[in-house]
Design a protein around this motif. Structure first.
Motif: not given
Length: 417
Positions: A154-160
């Motif tokens: 599990y990971d954060v793929k994208e942050i805008e």
């Protein structure tokens, strides 16, 4: 009283779950799209505590979008977005018990991509959510392997960054990650390409799939109230004492007795070197039967009989015991003529008048042991006739002593292959 009530309640729960999940209630909405309704409660447990589908006025969960729905006689797997909310549910249920093997509620799902690698099925799931400061996309990898279902990454793929309000962090930096993975043996090799502020940073992560699977299996085993190791298979042998009607259970793992259960109390059997040696010898004895035209799966269920029969054949080969063989009604009947004495570890009953074993279709089906009188220990002479019943896998499930059930075995696979 309590036992009968628990059995009746458990059976009702199984029937209700089976009826609700067998077809997993597929319905059609007014706009023509399909949605699925599943029960939130089965038995005394719920998938989502405090959740209620008020539109249906029932304790159920409705999915407006289903990304994956797999079901057979043994298991139920569903990945989908819950109707009327901002969450999704990933649930895997063992329909035979029944029990939830895996259940996780999280942000709404955008995409699910399925990939088969060897004997493992991978599901790559992307989920998105927004707050006042950012838009976020999360990436997870779920695995189905030999009956186990678990999340391995599990990971954060994208942050805008979408706002710069006073309450938002001034350190917010937009980024995007691209994931590629391959499997080598039990290792998942994950390559991560991080794109941030015009630069690309590569990294690798190695995930031990076997450890994660065993952790999931161990959790399932704890739920069932038994221990777990890499053997995966447990044999519960219910032994009936004909004289006083008492009974107890022996739980085996990896061919070794693990625990004795009597009147609800579990006592773990010490796995000392002597026990290990005896069980290795037992397996060797059972394997040697193949040259005599039969075999016995799970020999430790009838360990004393196996050791006795092995000693009989050893004495036959050395010429110490006279043997007569004949075929009758498709059975091969071997008679060991006595009297004779055997050298055994698992039983003090070593002096015998004669023994007869009967083999049919490569299986031991009947045995007759006639024991001599032993005045020194106050043991009278007696003869006992045994019969062995098998399941479709060739495993012994019942042993009869003089026509009465003396032992019943059930085989439990925590994470079946």
């Amino acid at each position: 009283m309590h036992l009968c009530y628990d059995i009746e309640k458990n059976m009702k729960s199984k029937i209700i779950l089976f009826l609700l999940l067998l077809l997993a209630v597929v319905a059609r909405a007014n706009d023509g799209s399909e949605y699925i309704v599943i029960p939130n409660r089965f038995g005394d447990k719920v998938l989502l505590p405090d959740f209620r589908d008020y539109k249906e006025e029932s304790d159920s969960i409705t999915f407006e979008r289903v990304f994956l729905h797999r079901e057979n006689e043994e298991s139920f797997l569903l990945i989908g977005n819950i109707t009327g909310g901002k969450s999704s549910l990933i649930v895997a249920i063992d329909k035979k018990n029944p029990e939830a093997l895996f259940c996780s509620e999280s942000a709404r799902i955008d995409t699910v991509i399925s990939t088969q690698m060897g004997n493992r099925q991978f599901y790559c799931v992307e989920q998105s959510y927004s707050d006042m400061c950012t838009k976020n996309v999360c990436f997870s990898i779920y695995v189905i392997e030999k009956g186990a279902f678990f999340r391995c990454f599990y990971d954060v793929k994208e942050i805008e960054c979408i706002a710069a309000e006073s309450y938002c962090s001034s350190e917010c930096t937009s980024y995007n990650k691209i994931y590629n993975f391959e499997v080598k043996g039990d290792a998942l090799l994950l390559t991560i390409h991080l794109q941030i502020e015009g630069a690309v940073i590569d990294s690798q992560k190695i995930i031990n799939l076997k450890e994660l699977r065993d952790a999931g299996c161990e959790k399932t085993a704890r739920y069932k109230g038994i221990g777990y190791d890499e053997g995966h298979e447990y044999i519960k042998a219910m032994v009936y004492n004909i004289e006083d009607s008492l009974n107890y259970s022996v739980v085996y793992r990896d061919g070794m007795p693990y625990a004795e259960i009597e009147n609800g109390d579990t006592v773990v059997i010490a796995e000392d070197l002597l026990l290990e040696k005896l069980n290795e010898e037992l397996q060797f004895q059972s394997d040697s039967f193949q040259k005599y035209g039969f075999r016995v799966n799970q020999p430790h269920v009838i360990a004393m009989d196996i050791e006795t029969i092995s000693a009989l054949f050893a004495c036959m080969e050395s010429g110490e015991i006279k043997v007569e063989e004949k075929n009758k009604d498709g059975k091969r009947i071997v008679t060991f003529k006595g009297p004779f004495s055997l050298s055994l570890h698992r039983t003090p009953l070593t002096d015998m008048e004669y023994a007869i074993i009967e083999i049919e279709n490569g299986r031991l089906v009947d045995a007759t042991f006639s024991y001599s009188e032993r005045k020194s220990i106050g043991l009278s002479a007696f003869t006992i006739k045994k019969h062995y019943d098998y399941d479709n896998e060739g495993r012994i499930v019942r042993v009869f002593h003089d026509g009465r059930v003396a032992l019943e075995s059930t085989y439990h696979e925590i994470c079946p292959d």
